[in-house]
Design an enzyme around this catalytic site. Structure first.
Site, PDB file in Angstrom:
ATOM      1  N   ALA A   1      -3.543  -8.567  -1.858  1.00 57.32           N
ATOM      2  CA  ALA A   1      -2.507  -7.549  -1.853  1.00 57.32           C
ATOM      3  C   ALA A   1      -2.609  -6.754  -0.566  1.00 57.32           C
ATOM      4  O   ALA A   1      -3.600  -6.857   0.146  1.00 57.32           O
ATOM      5  CB  ALA A   1      -2.662  -6.615  -3.048  1.00 57.32           C
TER       6      ALA A   1
ATOM      7  N   GLU B   1     -11.882  -0.654   4.745  1.00 58.74           N
ATOM      8  CA  GLU B   1     -12.137  -1.612   3.663  1.00 58.74           C
ATOM      9  C   GLU B   1     -13.435  -1.329   2.911  1.00 58.74           C
ATOM     10  O   GLU B   1     -13.477  -1.386   1.688  1.00 58.74           O
ATOM     11  CB  GLU B   1     -12.110  -3.049   4.184  1.00 58.74           C
ATOM     12  CG  GLU B   1     -10.748  -3.488   4.720  1.00 58.74           C
ATOM     13  CD  GLU B   1      -9.610  -3.345   3.705  1.00 58.74           C
ATOM     14  OE1 GLU B   1      -9.887  -3.167   2.503  1.00 58.74           O
ATOM     15  OE2 GLU B   1      -8.436  -3.396   4.126  1.00 58.74           O
TER      16      GLU B   1
ATOM     17  N   HIS C   1      -7.397  -0.366  -5.637  1.00 53.60           N
ATOM     18  CA  HIS C   1      -7.805  -0.566  -4.238  1.00 53.60           C
ATOM     19  C   HIS C   1      -6.631  -0.289  -3.283  1.00 53.60           C
ATOM     20  O   HIS C   1      -6.766   0.490  -2.345  1.00 53.60           O
ATOM     21  CB  HIS C   1      -8.321  -1.999  -4.079  1.00 53.60           C
ATOM     22  CG  HIS C   1      -8.765  -2.362  -2.706  1.00 53.60           C
ATOM     23  ND1 HIS C   1     -10.087  -2.575  -2.388  1.00 53.60           N
ATOM     24  CD2 HIS C   1      -8.074  -2.575  -1.552  1.00 53.60           C
ATOM     25  CE1 HIS C   1     -10.188  -2.888  -1.104  1.00 53.60           C
ATOM     26  NE2 HIS C   1      -8.968  -2.902  -0.567  1.00 53.60           N
ATOM     27  N   GLU C   2      -5.510  -0.917  -3.538  1.00 55.23           N
ATOM     28  CA  GLU C   2      -4.374  -0.743  -2.626  1.00 55.23           C
ATOM     29  C   GLU C   2      -3.869   0.691  -2.667  1.00 55.23           C
ATOM     30  O   GLU C   2      -3.523   1.271  -1.642  1.00 55.23           O
ATOM     31  CB  GLU C   2      -3.240  -1.723  -2.965  1.00 55.23           C
ATOM     32  CG  GLU C   2      -3.642  -3.200  -2.969  1.00 55.23           C
ATOM     33  CD  GLU C   2      -4.433  -3.654  -1.758  1.00 55.23           C
ATOM     34  OE1 GLU C   2      -4.209  -3.122  -0.662  1.00 55.23           O
ATOM     35  OE2 GLU C   2      -5.293  -4.548  -1.919  1.00 55.23           O
TER      36      GLU C   2
ATOM     37  N   GLU D   1      -0.538  -6.825   8.518  1.00 57.52           N
ATOM     38  CA  GLU D   1      -1.957  -6.735   8.858  1.00 57.52           C
ATOM     39  C   GLU D   1      -2.478  -8.146   9.076  1.00 57.52           C
ATOM     40  O   GLU D   1      -2.189  -9.032   8.250  1.00 57.52           O
ATOM     41  CB  GLU D   1      -2.752  -6.061   7.739  1.00 57.52           C
ATOM     42  CG  GLU D   1      -4.185  -5.808   8.155  1.00 57.52           C
ATOM     43  CD  GLU D   1      -5.033  -5.079   7.104  1.00 57.52           C
ATOM     44  OE1 GLU D   1      -4.539  -4.818   5.987  1.00 57.52           O
ATOM     45  OE2 GLU D   1      -6.184  -4.787   7.418  1.00 57.52           O
TER      46      GLU D   1
HETATM   47  N1  PHE Z   1      -5.720  -4.874   3.653  1.00 59.17           N
HETATM   48  C1  PHE Z   1      -5.674  -5.716   2.482  1.00 59.17           C
HETATM   49  C2  PHE Z   1      -6.636  -5.103   1.482  1.00 59.17           C
HETATM   50  O1  PHE Z   1      -7.816  -5.220   1.575  1.00 59.17           O
HETATM   51  C3  PHE Z   1      -6.075  -7.119   2.707  1.00 59.17           C
HETATM   52  C4  PHE Z   1      -5.166  -7.923   3.570  1.00 59.17           C
HETATM   53  C5  PHE Z   1      -5.521  -8.208   4.859  1.00 59.17           C
HETATM   54  C6  PHE Z   1      -3.981  -8.391   3.062  1.00 59.17           C
HETATM   55  C7  PHE Z   1      -4.695  -8.948   5.666  1.00 59.17           C
HETATM   56  C8  PHE Z   1      -3.166  -9.167   3.836  1.00 59.17           C
HETATM   57  C9  PHE Z   1      -3.522  -9.446   5.147  1.00 59.17           C
HETATM   58  O2  PHE Z   1      -6.283  -4.397   0.637  1.00 59.17           O
HETATM   59 ZN    ZN Z   2      -8.410  -3.217   1.346  1.00 57.05          ZN
END
Ligand code: PHE
Ligand code: ZN
Length: 877
Positions: free
Chosen positions: A273, A331, A308-309, A132
């Site tokens: 994360a 998000e 969250h994850e 990501e």
């Molecule tokens: N998607 C992740 C989160 O918010 C954040 C993230 C974005 C991590 C880009 C790495 C790179 O949980």
């Molecule tokens: Zn997130």
């Protein structure tokens, strides 16, 4: 052939209005990743079909970046270079026809040299990925966009002795040995996903294992992988994972959908994360815990981040984003879910206060900067720059407002509808709000403005009591400032939670949700027997600035009597802000500062009222508002003046309340074994804030306490609390304890980070030399984001006084660091500029010096899109 980095400015802007679907369907991708020392060979075989065979045969354009191409095969036949071309974005070829076709890329990459930490990279001895938002294009050529979803298989081959653990998304379907001491594992993910959720890991890792029985009775194996030396620090993360899985079933009816859930801890990581399907990757700092190494705040944050994850498995993975402009769809919603979880499993009141404080100290300043953007931005140069407080935290508050407006039952119906209607989709923010509308029957078209309009609304409130008619009339008026590219905005739909407090502290009307939808609106409360004290925006019911002039007497009353914890705290903060006002006025006039007898008396009464019943809240309420909060109300900002007044206020509070603080300190000493109960955490927090105030009142006495606390500490919270209380002193004892701490913990990277953080956050006359010394320390490492953030991030974001040093040298050293990091890790570099985005809000000599340094960065040569976007927008807006 090598695809090069995009040329320097001007970098291309991507616009939401230009969205078009990908013209091909992807029927599957099979990856083979062969890891060798110093080079990795990637073969990807992808099946494509033209989406609309009757329409124009559109070119096939794939993303790809920084790979050496060894071969391209169309339907297993080598494709000669005249049949395709390499563009700035990747690979382009004419449509090979209406029939399904496969395209195979054989490419070579060097994870060992990948310091961007995007794509496949090496962290210590571990190979891992971060895709990501746009990292997959550094692994192979592919339509790297979230609305292209397909089945992935991944075969990993590597040396068996040094890389015994091979992981990817989904389930392992085959494994075995190969010649030359090598081995392989093949993983298959049964769920379609976009490329940003792809992950793989190869390393020498230990793991802990547990199990979870889902609501429908399936058994899920849970593993947390760490370096062998760290496996004793994974247990709390595992507990948190199990708690999260259970909570999501109960609160949202969401069940986990694979038989395996893996977490891997990685020491070099750009963010906290990542929610890759079935294979979450965590920054070590956001998963490893041990009471003697981790603070209470870290424990609690980690529980929330694990949640969250995990929650992303539904809000993010099962339902993903159509394009990156919709980032808040996953998000914002996931932050809200995390916040609900955090409040459910810990002290809800203080959890909420910490959330509110985060929005006010970090998101409001973003709104008040040239980088202000709506929760759903409509253009970007580099999407990494939009993982912001606005998209995350304000986005979370927007979902929270929907929850408030709909009520919990209807909200749950709406979220059920969302998950069922959009399962497997790449969705938009409109899709989400439409489910809220359909489940509730409400018209939320005005509410959608929260996604479109940037800036922090102000709600101006005026109350009037009419004793004759026994009515209380509240006039609410909203305004929204202009932000870059947006002027003359429309009124938004704002839920304002209101209570009216009677003379004896009773709530006269409970808590009413008023819906402010017009620019100005009048609300009348009947049967109010006597003049009430109003309590507005309870629980921080909307991410707005409340402007209501309230007598200090009423604030003092609410500080003790408001039934809403957030507003009790907020009343105290408002009182303290008034003291800052007075202090800053006197300071500007070069007059002696007041000893604030009324404030200290009120705080004394507060301690007496709360010390046995409300320890956690009391600890929050003894802390002065943070610099960012004071700065927001004093623009142009003079950080040195704020610092003077802060020290003065801490001294007068510490002095006036010395006996009470000493008693608090003694009465809350910890007893027995480590516990993370709200009560135990509150006692440690209370002791640490009391200690800080005592140090301000009397350095010698404070130092004695701090030294004893440091030496007798059972937990990191106590040890670090003692050090923090004295970290800004220029005394030999302070230096002695600092080096003792380093020597004790130098083998624990995450503790060394805290050691750097503490010093980078200290406000001393020597601050510029202090920071230089930290950057030159042998343990400093430009390639490790945690280390960079613990010095430069703490300095920039947690040390307003030190960073805005009158010499401007703080800006110069930050500019040097950004220029250097631009070539190492652009996303980390761009983020360090956050405090300089607000340069116009500072008093002229500082503003000019910041501007000079921003211009120096802009002229420094080849800027990454990340740094270029922040600097150019910051200067031009
Ligand atoms: N998607 C992740 C989160 O918010 C954040 C993230 C974005 C991590 C880009 C790495 C790179 O949980
Ligand atoms: Zn997130």
């Amino acid at each position: 052939m090598r695809t090069e980095n995009a040329p320097a400015a001007p970098h291309k802007t991507t616009f939401l209005k230009d969205y078009t679907p990908f013209p091909y369907l992807v029927d599957g991708i099979a990856l083979t990743v062969q890891i060798f020392e110093g080079r990795t060979l990637v073969t990807s075989k992808t099946t494509y079909t033209l989406r609309n065979p009757k329409g124009d045969a559109e070119d096939l354009a794939l993303h790809g970046h920084g790979m050496k191409v060894h071969g391209v095969l169309l339907n297993d036949e080598l494709l000669s270079p005249e049949n395709y071309r390499m563009s700035r974005e990747g690979f382009v070829m004419p449509c090979p026809g209406a029939e399904p076709f496969t395209l195979t890329f054989e490419t070579e990459i060097v994870p060992e040299n990948n310091t961007t930490l995007e794509g496949l990279y090496k962290s210590g001895d571990l190979y891992c990925t971060q895709c990501e938002s746009e990292g997959f294009r550094r692994i192979t050529f592919y339509p790297d966009r979230p609305d292209v979803m397909t089945h992935f298989t991944c075969r990993i081959e590597a040396d068996k002795a040094s890389l015994p653990v091979l992981l990817a998304n989904g389930n392992m379907i085959a494994t075995g040995d190969l010649d030359g001491g090598r081995h392989f594992a093949t993983w298959e993910d049964p769920f379609k996903k976009p490329a940003y959720l792809f992950a793989m890991v190869a390393g020498n890792l230990a793991h802990i294992e547990d199990h979870f029985k889902t609501m429908s009775g399936r058994d899920v194996t849970l593993r947390i992988y760490t370096r062998a030396a760290d496996s004793d620090q994974a247990g709390f993360g595992m507990e948190a994972l199990i708690q999260s899985m259970k909570w999501d079933e109960e609160a949202y009816g969401r069940e986990y959908d694979l038989d395996l859930f893996n977490i891997v801890a990685v020491g070099d990581f750009n963010f906290g994360a990542m929610e890759n399907k079935g294979l979450n990757i965590f920054n070590t700092s956001r998963i490893l815990t041990r009471p003697d190494l981790s603070t209470d705040k870290e424990f609690l944050d980690i529980r929330r981040i694990v949640g969250h994850e995990y929650f992303h498995n539904w809000s993010g993975n099962r339902v993903t984003c159509r394009d990156w402009f919709q980032l808040s769809l996953k998000e914002g919603f996931t932050v809200f879910r995390e916040n609900q979880f955090g409040q459910a499993v810990f002290d809800a009141e203080v959890e909420r206060i910490d959330e509110v404080n985060l929005v006010r100290t970090m998101q409001f300043p973003e709104d008040n900067s040239p980088m202000a953007h709506p929760v759903r931005p409509d253009n970007y140069i580099e999407i990494s720059n939009f993982y912001t407080m606005t998209v995350y935290e304000k986005g979370g508050e927007v979902i929270r407002m929907l929850h408030t407006l709909l009520g919990p039952e209807t909200f749950r119906k709406a979220s059920d509808l969302y998950f069922s209607r959009h399962d497997g989709d790449a969705a938009t923010c409109e899709n989400f709000v439409k489910c809220m509308e359909d489940a509730s029957g409400r018209d939320l078209s005005q509410f959608m403005l929260w996604y479109h309009q940037a800036g922090t609304p102000t709600v101006h409130a005026r109350g009037e009591y009419d004793a004759g008619n026994k009515t209380y009339t509240l006039t609410l008026k909203q305004s929204l400032p202009d932000t870059p590219g947006q002027t003359d905005k429309d009124p938004q739909h704002i839920p304002v939670a209101v209570g009216l407090i009677g003379a004896n502290g009773d709530d006269l009307v409970g808590t009413k949700i008023l819906e402010l939808t017009q620019e100005e609106q009048i609300f009348v409360f009947d049967n109010i027997g006597s003049q009430p004290v109003p309590s507005l925006l309870r629980g921080f019911s909307a991410p707005v600035i409340l402007d209501m002039d309230m007598p200090e007497e009423d604030l003092r009353f609410r500080m003790i009597h408001d039934s809403d914890g957030v507003n009790r705290w907020d009343a105290g903060q408002a009182l303290m802000l008034k003291a800052f006002d007075r202090g800053l006025t006197d300071y500007a006039k070069k007059q002696p500062l007041s000893r604030e007898p009324e404030l200290t008396a009120a705080l004394g009464a507060m301690i007496d009222a709360m010390k046995d019943k409300k320890r956690a809240l009391l600890a929050r309420m003894l802390a002065l508002p943070e610099d960012a909060i004071v700065a927001a109300t004093h623009q142009p900002t003079d950080p040195a003046a704020i610092h003077e007044v802060r020290c003065h206020l801490e001294t007068v509070i510490g002095t006036a309340l010395k006996d009470r603080l000493t008693a608090l300190y003694q009465d809350n000493a910890s007893t027995g074994n480590f516990s993370l109960s709200p009560e135990a955490v509150a006692r440690r927090a209370l002791r640490n804030i009391a200690l800080e105030l005592l140090v301000s009142a009397d350095q010698v006495y404070g130092l004695t306490l701090a030294k004893a606390q440091y030496e007798g500490a059972q937990t990191m919270t106590e040890r670090l609390g003692a050090l923090r209380a004295i970290s800004s002193l220029a005394r030999q004892e302070r230096d002695g304890l600092m080096s003792d701490f380093y020597n004790k913990f130098k083998d624990h990277e995450l503790v060394v980070d805290k050691w750097f953080q503490l010093q980078a956050g200290a406000v001393r006359d020597s601050v510029i030399q202090d920071i230089h010394a930290l950057l030159e320390h042998p343990a400093f490492n430009w390639k490790n984001p945690n280390r960079v953030r613990s010095v430069l991030g703490s300095y920039a974001l947690r040390n307003m006084t030190g960073f805005h040093h009158p010499s401007g040298e703080g800006y110069a050293l930050m500019a040097d660091a950004v220029i250097r990091l631009n070539g190492i890790n652009p996303s980390v570099a761009a983020r360090l500029l956050t405090p300089m985005r607000g340069w116009r809000n500072f008093a002229p000599p500082l503003a000019d010096k910041m501007k000079d340094q921003l211009e120096r960065i802009l002229q420094s040569g080849d800027l990454s899109p990340d740094v270029y976007e922040v600097v150019s927008k910051t200067l031009n807006a």
